[in-house]
Scaffold this active site. Structure first.
Site, PDB file in Angstrom:
ATOM      1  N   ASP A  49       0.826  -1.212   0.000  1.00  0.00           N
ATOM      2  CA  ASP A  49       0.000   0.000   0.000  1.00  0.00           C
ATOM      3  C   ASP A  49       0.863   1.266   0.000  1.00  0.00           C
ATOM      4  OD1 ASP A  49      -2.354   1.430   0.010  1.00  0.00           O
ATOM      5  OD2 ASP A  49      -2.681   1.259   2.167  1.00  0.00           O
ATOM      6  N   GLY A  50       0.305   2.332  -0.555  1.00  0.00           N
ATOM      7  CA  GLY A  50       0.954   3.647  -0.477  1.00  0.00           C
ATOM      8  C   GLY A  50       1.538   4.155  -1.788  1.00  0.00           C
ATOM      9  N   ASN A  51       1.245   3.483  -2.889  1.00  0.00           N
ATOM     10  CA  ASN A  51       1.779   3.931  -4.184  1.00  0.00           C
ATOM     11  C   ASN A  51       1.302   5.348  -4.527  1.00  0.00           C
ATOM     12  OD1 ASN A  51       2.704   1.359  -4.320  1.00  0.00           O
ATOM     13  ND2 ASN A  51       1.413   0.687  -6.029  1.00  0.00           N
ATOM     14  N   SER A  54      -8.086  -4.464   5.323  1.00  0.00           N
ATOM     15  CA  SER A  54      -8.665  -4.203   3.991  1.00  0.00           C
ATOM     16  C   SER A  54      -9.117  -5.490   3.272  1.00  0.00           C
ATOM     17  CB  SER A  54      -7.682  -3.408   3.122  1.00  0.00           C
ATOM     18  OG  SER A  54      -7.367  -2.169   3.727  1.00  0.00           O
ATOM     19  N   ARG A  87       0.198   7.790  -2.505  1.00  0.00           N
ATOM     20  CA  ARG A  87       0.771   8.830  -1.640  1.00  0.00           C
ATOM     21  C   ARG A  87       2.246   9.066  -1.951  1.00  0.00           C
ATOM     22  NH1 ARG A  87      -1.290   6.019   3.534  1.00  0.00           N
ATOM     23  NH2 ARG A  87      -1.781   4.462   1.936  1.00  0.00           N
ATOM     24  N   ASN A 143     -11.055  -2.262  -5.191  1.00  0.00           N
ATOM     25  CA  ASN A 143     -10.277  -1.319  -6.001  1.00  0.00           C
ATOM     26  C   ASN A 143     -10.963  -0.939  -7.314  1.00  0.00           C
ATOM     27  OD1 ASN A 143      -7.076  -2.678  -4.892  1.00  0.00           O
ATOM     28  ND2 ASN A 143      -8.113  -0.835  -4.197  1.00  0.00           N
ATOM     29  N   TRP A 144     -12.042  -1.642  -7.702  1.00  0.00           N
ATOM     30  CA  TRP A 144     -12.809  -1.260  -8.908  1.00  0.00           C
ATOM     31  C   TRP A 144     -13.481   0.092  -8.733  1.00  0.00           C
ATOM     32  CZ3 TRP A 144     -11.757  -3.866 -13.145  1.00  0.00           C
ATOM     33  CH2 TRP A 144     -11.430  -5.228 -13.070  1.00  0.00           C
ATOM     34  N   ARG A 164     -12.045   2.755  -8.079  1.00  0.00           N
ATOM     35  CA  ARG A 164     -11.106   3.811  -8.499  1.00  0.00           C
ATOM     36  C   ARG A 164     -11.411   4.319  -9.905  1.00  0.00           C
ATOM     37  NH1 ARG A 164      -5.316   2.475  -5.756  1.00  0.00           N
ATOM     38  NH2 ARG A 164      -6.157   1.971  -3.704  1.00  0.00           N
ATOM     39  N   HIS A 215       2.493   3.525  -8.966  1.00  0.00           N
ATOM     40  CA  HIS A 215       2.279   2.104  -9.264  1.00  0.00           C
ATOM     41  C   HIS A 215       3.475   1.530 -10.030  1.00  0.00           C
ATOM     42  CE1 HIS A 215      -1.633   2.439  -7.612  1.00  0.00           C
ATOM     43  NE2 HIS A 215      -2.140   3.172  -8.578  1.00  0.00           N
TER      44      HIS A 215
HETATM   45  C1  IPE Z   1      -5.427  -2.638  -0.071  1.00  0.00           C
HETATM   46  O1  IPE Z   1      -5.067  -1.315  -0.292  1.00  0.00           O
HETATM   47  C2  IPE Z   1      -5.487  -3.373  -1.375  1.00  0.00           C
HETATM   48  C3  IPE Z   1      -4.213  -3.612  -2.038  1.00  0.00           C
HETATM   49  C4  IPE Z   1      -3.031  -3.333  -1.550  1.00  0.00           C
HETATM   50  C5  IPE Z   1      -4.304  -4.209  -3.331  1.00  0.00           C
HETATM   51  P1  IPE Z   1      -6.181  -0.174  -0.440  1.00  0.00           P
HETATM   52  O2  IPE Z   1      -5.447   1.106  -0.653  1.00  0.00           O
HETATM   53  O3  IPE Z   1      -7.172  -0.558  -1.466  1.00  0.00           O
HETATM   54  O4  IPE Z   1      -6.879  -0.227   0.982  1.00  0.00           O
HETATM   55  P2  IPE Z   1      -7.736   0.855   1.760  1.00  0.00           P
HETATM   56  O5  IPE Z   1      -8.775   1.354   0.815  1.00  0.00           O
HETATM   57  O6  IPE Z   1      -6.800   1.952   2.162  1.00  0.00           O
HETATM   58  O7  IPE Z   1      -8.286   0.123   2.933  1.00  0.00           O
HETATM   59  C1  IPE Z   2      -1.463   0.312  -3.376  1.00  0.00           C
HETATM   60  O1  IPE Z   2      -1.285   1.685  -3.378  1.00  0.00           O
HETATM   61  C2  IPE Z   2      -1.786  -0.239  -4.738  1.00  0.00           C
HETATM   62  C3  IPE Z   2      -3.170  -0.731  -4.881  1.00  0.00           C
HETATM   63  C4  IPE Z   2      -4.070  -0.706  -3.948  1.00  0.00           C
HETATM   64  C5  IPE Z   2      -3.532  -1.279  -6.156  1.00  0.00           C
HETATM   65  P1  IPE Z   2      -2.499   2.696  -3.386  1.00  0.00           P
HETATM   66  O2  IPE Z   2      -2.850   3.005  -4.809  1.00  0.00           O
HETATM   67  O3  IPE Z   2      -3.604   2.219  -2.540  1.00  0.00           O
HETATM   68  O4  IPE Z   2      -1.815   3.981  -2.744  1.00  0.00           O
HETATM   69  P2  IPE Z   2      -2.452   4.967  -1.678  1.00  0.00           P
HETATM   70  O5  IPE Z   2      -2.950   4.133  -0.557  1.00  0.00           O
HETATM   71  O6  IPE Z   2      -3.543   5.699  -2.376  1.00  0.00           O
HETATM   72  O7  IPE Z   2      -1.317   5.843  -1.288  1.00  0.00           O
HETATM   73 MG    MG Z   3      -4.064   2.451  -0.574  1.00  0.00          MG
END
Ligand code: IPE
Ligand code: IPE
Ligand code: MG
Length: 256
Positions: A36-38, A209, A40, A84-85, A87, A53
């Site tokens: 997580d965190g790509n 999550s 941000r 994640n759909w 988004r 990503h």
């Molecule tokens: C969890 O991350 C899903 C993946 C890493 C694929 P999210 O970014 O979707 O989770 P939430 O929405 O912060 O809980």
């Molecule tokens: C994780 O990073 C990748 C996926 C959930 C696919 P995010 O895209 O959730 O990055 P943040 O949480 O918005 O920083």
């Molecule tokens: Mg995230």
């Protein structure tokens, strides 16, 4: 230094110090990661989320390599959740395209290193070109056993449990009385895979999550504030050193 780590861990580095603290006879068999965190990471750099990503796929390569070299047998990566759909369409398209590129380019690396690829999730709803690539690489690597990389795609933990129940209900003459926790686990996407011993989440979020709800009942959890694109072998080693300091009691009064 173990042979597999030579040339990968720099002598005198922080990583080497961490490796020296590890007990190789007590490594987790299965590590699962919520990457997580790509977004941000990209935002901090005033870059589009997509760049986060892209940078995250480099961290995937490094995480795979360090786990394999250490001798970890199963690595599960949460790459796309059912939720994640929600988004924007463009971001979703980028995520699937990055995965497709990864599979096209990395297949040789998987074969060469004797890695097996396995996918968990509702794969029927994944874009068809990606599905084809996944099937191709799964088939190509199905007999490899050095390490199994499990990709969670269009994955939801609650859905997985519901899907398991449906499978059972569709089975003719299913003996309900014979159903127990162990048997039920064979109806999950992760049938035949061990439960994760260690669950890592990056970006500091203190939540699950909807990941592997059934399987993480007794997993040790390690959370780092580092965003996924910044995740390096150092973090994996820190997680493992910390894991080995824990006492896993499984409800007992003695460690197991
Ligand atoms: C969890 O991350 C899903 C993946 C890493 C694929 P999210 O970014 O979707 O989770 P939430 O929405 O912060 O809980
Ligand atoms: C994780 O990073 C990748 C996926 C959930 C696919 P995010 O895209 O959730 O990055 P943040 O949480 O918005 O920083
Ligand atoms: Mg995230």
């Amino acid at each position: 230094m173990r042979e597999d780590l030579e040339g990968f861990i720099e002598p005198g580095s922080e990583e080497e110090q961490l490796v020296n603290q590890l007990d190789f006879s007590r490594l987790p068999q299965h590590v699962a990661i919520i990457m997580d965190g790509n977004g941000r990471w990209a935002k901090e750099r005033k870059l589009p989320r997509m760049e986060g990503h892209r940078a995250g796929s480099e961290s995937v390569r490094e995480a795979v390599e360090i786990c394999a070299r250490l001798g970890i047998k199963y690595l599960t990566l949460y790459a796309f959740s059912k939720e994640n759909w929600k988004r924007p369409r463009k971001e979703i398209a980028t995520l699937w395209r990055l995965l497709e590129d990864y599979l096209r380019k990395e297949d040789k690396v998987l074969v060469k290193n004797r890695f097996r690829l396995k996918v968990i999730g509702q794969i029927g709803a994944v874009p068809s070109l990606v599905q084809k690539e996944l099937e191709r690489v799964e088939e190509l690597t199905k007999d490899n056993r050095r390490m199994t990389i499990i990709l969670a795609l269009n994955y939801g933990g609650r859905t997985e449990i519901v899907d398991g129940v449906k499978k059972i209900l569709k089975e003719k003459d299913f003996d309900i009385e014979s159903l127990d926790e162990k048997k039920f686990s064979q109806y999950l996407y992760t049938a035949h895979l061990p439960d994760p011993d260690l669950l890592i989440r990056t970006s500091g979020e203190l939540r699950i999550s909807n990941f592997l709800l059934y399987q993480i009942a007794y997993s040790e959890i390690w959370i780092t504030p580092a965003y996924w694109p910044d995740f390096r072998k150092k973090h994996m080693l820190q997680a493992l050193v910390d894991y080995q300091k824990r006492e896993r009691r499984f409800g007992d009064i003695y460690p197991h």
